[in-house]
Structure formats: structure tokens, C-alpha cells
Design a protein around this motif. Structure first.
Motif, PDB file in Angstrom:
ATOM      1  N   LEU A   1      55.491  45.016   4.453  1.00 56.43           N
ATOM      2  CA  LEU A   1      56.455  45.432   5.464  1.00 56.43           C
ATOM      3  C   LEU A   1      56.875  46.885   5.261  1.00 56.43           C
ATOM      4  O   LEU A   1      56.870  47.691   6.201  1.00 56.43           O
TER       5      LEU A   1
ATOM      6  N   PHE B   1      64.735  44.406   6.762  1.00 54.48           N
ATOM      7  CA  PHE B   1      64.484  44.190   8.186  1.00 54.48           C
ATOM      8  C   PHE B   1      65.141  45.273   9.035  1.00 54.48           C
ATOM      9  O   PHE B   1      64.464  45.997   9.757  1.00 54.48           O
TER      10      PHE B   1
ATOM     11  N   CYS C   1      56.543  38.528  13.655  1.00 54.91           N
ATOM     12  CA  CYS C   1      56.406  38.105  12.265  1.00 54.91           C
ATOM     13  C   CYS C   1      57.758  37.937  11.589  1.00 54.91           C
ATOM     14  O   CYS C   1      58.005  36.944  10.914  1.00 54.91           O
ATOM     15  N   TRP C   2      58.635  38.924  11.745  1.00 55.96           N
ATOM     16  CA  TRP C   2      59.843  38.981  10.915  1.00 55.96           C
ATOM     17  C   TRP C   2      61.144  38.609  11.620  1.00 55.96           C
ATOM     18  O   TRP C   2      62.121  38.234  10.957  1.00 55.96           O
TER      19      TRP C   2
ATOM     20  N   TYR D   1      62.260  34.879  11.150  1.00 58.81           N
ATOM     21  CA  TYR D   1      62.648  34.721   9.746  1.00 58.81           C
ATOM     22  C   TYR D   1      64.061  35.239   9.529  1.00 58.81           C
ATOM     23  O   TYR D   1      64.897  34.611   8.879  1.00 58.81           O
ATOM     24  N   THR D   2      64.337  36.417  10.107  1.00 57.20           N
ATOM     25  CA  THR D   2      65.654  37.042   9.951  1.00 57.20           C
ATOM     26  C   THR D   2      66.733  36.248  10.666  1.00 57.20           C
ATOM     27  O   THR D   2      67.828  36.041  10.131  1.00 57.20           O
TER      28      THR D   2
ATOM     29  N   SER E   1      55.678  34.212   9.627  1.00 61.71           N
ATOM     30  CA  SER E   1      55.576  35.369   8.730  1.00 61.71           C
ATOM     31  C   SER E   1      54.257  35.371   7.970  1.00 61.71           C
ATOM     32  O   SER E   1      53.758  36.439   7.579  1.00 61.71           O
TER      33      SER E   1
ATOM     34  N   SER F   1      51.020  37.440   9.455  1.00 60.80           N
ATOM     35  CA  SER F   1      50.888  38.899   9.454  1.00 60.80           C
ATOM     36  C   SER F   1      49.612  39.392   8.780  1.00 60.80           C
ATOM     37  O   SER F   1      49.019  40.376   9.247  1.00 60.80           O
TER      38      SER F   1
END
Length: 347
Positions: A115, A200, A254-255, A258-259, A285, A288
């Protein structure tokens, strides 16, 4: 002392023999999806690494970060996705607590290395395209210094859960391990908030700032070329816009889930999240490593030509020497735009 030993044994067994909480067919589907994920991610990233090592012209300072993304994505697949195939096949995490911690640590570490590599890559592309001559441009030495910073900075966020600031444990449908998102404690909440900011919010801000300025700069550059009487291909700028949008959208797919999941746990600790709902963000995630090489590597013409030549053992060569000669002899005003575009676009 005996009580401590028996407690540790019970804790290990609770992970090893935990009953399944998902239909058996569902675990089979997850195992198959993770198999496809591992197959493509390992092949794609291994190909990127092999082609980069074989072709010295690809090893410029900017591509150091692309190489780093592929290496970290490959390690995340080997240490994370391949394990998840086996655990989903069995229907539970059968490898024990220590292996669970190892998998959680590895996926977390290599994931945020990838990332932050993408983040630094975006900022360096901004420097190349937008900054005037004379500013600090990327050099090999500076590239390795930034790589060292990335690995050390990310190591901190991966190590601290081992020492009590959050923790690693089973997640979702209990077939993979990661940060203890569902743990309800102030220690975990503080970690998740700071983790969100550093892994993030800051990367998204840098990526958004960098690529928006790249697009603005390329548009202005095309205008200047036209005013000087040079030829400008609007398709180049369009491809640059599409490339940037794909990069940003893939990053968020992707993120972002998750966040959102992590922050939901922090701000609504009483909310009951189903195991399946908790699994979806973590598995997104893990995708990726599949699309990162496609977006950042295979859409680049120079790398694509080298990759085809590598795969076919030199029997297929896409680069036309006559085209390169024509491009080299072109007027400076006509060459300036493609030269800069090649650093950020798939052409």
C-alpha cells in the motif's frame, strides 16, 4: 504453573478445533476462489519480478517501487492466500495459534508495504510530471532510502500487535487470521484509529493529490504543445485519465471496505457483525496482488513488450526498431508529451 499450562493448551485447542460457523459448501467456494486468487497473483507477480531482473532498462528509480509492490504482493500471497486455501478446505483454521499469528503478521506487514509503495509511487510520478526542473527528482539512492523507510515504517505497525497494542487472531468465518478487528477494548480501538490514519487516510490523500495534479499537468502540457505548433494526441490524455481512475478505484475496492469495517467496530462496538460480513472486506483486500501487476505493469507498453518476449523465450518481439528510430528523430515539441505520459500511462 500447572493452571497456566492447561489454560494455554485450551486456548490453542480453541483455535485448532473451533467448530465451523459457515456451510460446508461455502468453505469450498471460498477455497476455490482463494485458489484462483493465489494462482493468478503468484504468476503475475513472479513474472513481474523475473522480467524486471532480466531487463536492465526496466530497473529505473521509479520502477524500483513497482518491483517492491510485486515482491510484497508475492509474499502476501505465499504467506496468506495459500494458507487460506487449505484452511477453507478444512473448514477451520487447523494450523494452531502460532501459525495464526504468523499469518496475521505476514498479511498485515506485506499488505501495508504494498500500500505504501503505491503511495510513494504516486507521489514520485507527481514529482516527475508536475515539478519544474531543478527540484528533487528520483535517483537510485533516494529510491532505496524511501524503500528502507517503507519497510521500517510498516514493520512498526505489524509488530506492535505482538506486544499488546491490538492483537492477531481468527477473523470472519475463522479460516484466516489478521488484526483482531472484532476485539472490544480501548487498546484495540486506539490502534485501529491510528492505523486508519497512517495506513489509509494519509495514503489516499497523497494518491488523490498526486494523480489529480498529474492529470492537470498533462492537460496543461498538451495545451502548450498545441500553442507551440506541435501535434498533440488527445487519446494519450484520455488514457491517462482512465489509468488514474482505474488505479484509484482498485485501491478503494481493496482497502475501503476493510477500513469501514474497522471503524464500525470502533464507533459502534455494540453492533453485532455476522462472520460472513466480516469476511468480505478481508477477502477483498487479498485480491490486490492479482490486479496490481495488471494495472501498474502489464498496461505499460515497455514492460508488456519485455514480458511477451520473456514468456515466448524471445520468439515473439513486439518492439519495432523502426518506430523507435522515428520516435527518436521526432521534433522535441512532438516528443515531450509522450515522454512524460509514458511515466504514468499504459502506453
Amino acid at each position: 504453573m500447572g493452571n497456566d499450562s492447561s489454560l494455554a493448551t485450551e486456548l490453542a485447542e480453541s483455535i485448532t478445533v473451533r467448530p465451523t460457523i459457515f456451510p460446508r459448501a461455502g468453505y469450498g467456494v471460498l477455497a476455490f476462489l482463494m485458489f484462483l486468487n493465489a494462482l493468478f497473483s503468484i504468476f503475475n507477480n513472479f513474472l513481474v519480478i523475473a522480467v524486471t531482473l532480466k531487463n536492465p532498462q526496466l530497473r529505473n528509480p521509479i520502477n524500483i517501487f513497482i518491483f517492491n509492490v510485486s515482491f510484497s504482493d508475492l509474499m502476501m500471497s505465499l504467506c496468506g492466500t495459500t494458507i487460506v486455501i487449505a484452511t477453507n478446505y478444512h473448514g477451520y483454521f487447523f494450523l494452531g495459534r502460532k501459525f495464526c499469528i504468523f499469518q496475521g503478521f505476514a498479511v498485515n506487514y506485506f499488505g501495508i508495504v504494498s500500500l505504501w509503495s503505491l503511495t510513494i509511487l504516486a507521489y514520485e510520478r507527481y514529482n516527475v510530471v508536475c515539478q519544474p526542473l531543478g527540484t528533487l527528482q528520483m535517483s537510485t539512492k533516494r529510491g532505496y532510502q524511501l524503500l528502507g523507510f517503507i519497510w521500517i515504517f510498516c514493520l512498526f505497525w505489524a509488530v506492535v500487535p505482538l506486544f499488546g497494542w491490538s492483537s492477531y487472531g481468527p477473523e470472519g468465518v475463522q479460516t484466516s487470521c489478521s488484526i483482531g478487528w472484532e476485539e472490544r477494548s480501548w487498546s484495540n480501538y486506539s490502534y485501529l484509529i491510528t492505523y486508519f490514519l497512517s495506513c489509509f487516510f494519509i495514503p489516499v490523500t497523497i494518491i488523490g493529490f498526486s494523480y489529480s495534479n498529474v492529470i492537470r499537468s498533462l492537460h496543461g502540457l498538451n495545451k502548450k504543445v498545441e500553442q507551440m505548433g506541435g501535434k498533440c494526441n488527445p487519446e494519450e490524455e484520455f488514457r491517462a485519465v482512465i489509468m488514474v481512475l482505474v488505479m484509484v478505484v482498485a485501491f478503494l475496492i481493496c482497502w475501503l471496505p476493510y477500513t469501514i469495517f474497522a471503524l464500525t467496530v470502533v464507533f459502534k462496538p455494540s453492533l453485532n457483525i455476522s462472520p460472513l460480513a466480516a469476511t468480505i472486506p478481508t477477502y477483498l483486500s487479498k485480491t490486490s496482488p492479482v490486479y496490481n501487476p495488471i494495472i501498474y505493469i502489464f498496461l505499460n507498453k515497455q514492460f508488456r513488450d519485455c514480458a511477451v518476449e520473456f514468456i515466448t523465450c524471445g520468439h515473439v518481439v513486439l518492439t519495432n526498431p523502426e518506430e523507435e528510430e522515428v520516435s527518436t528523430s521526432a521534433a522535441p515539441a512532438e516528443r515531450k508529451t509522450p515522454s512524460k505520459l509514458n511515466r504514468v500511462t499504459p502506453v
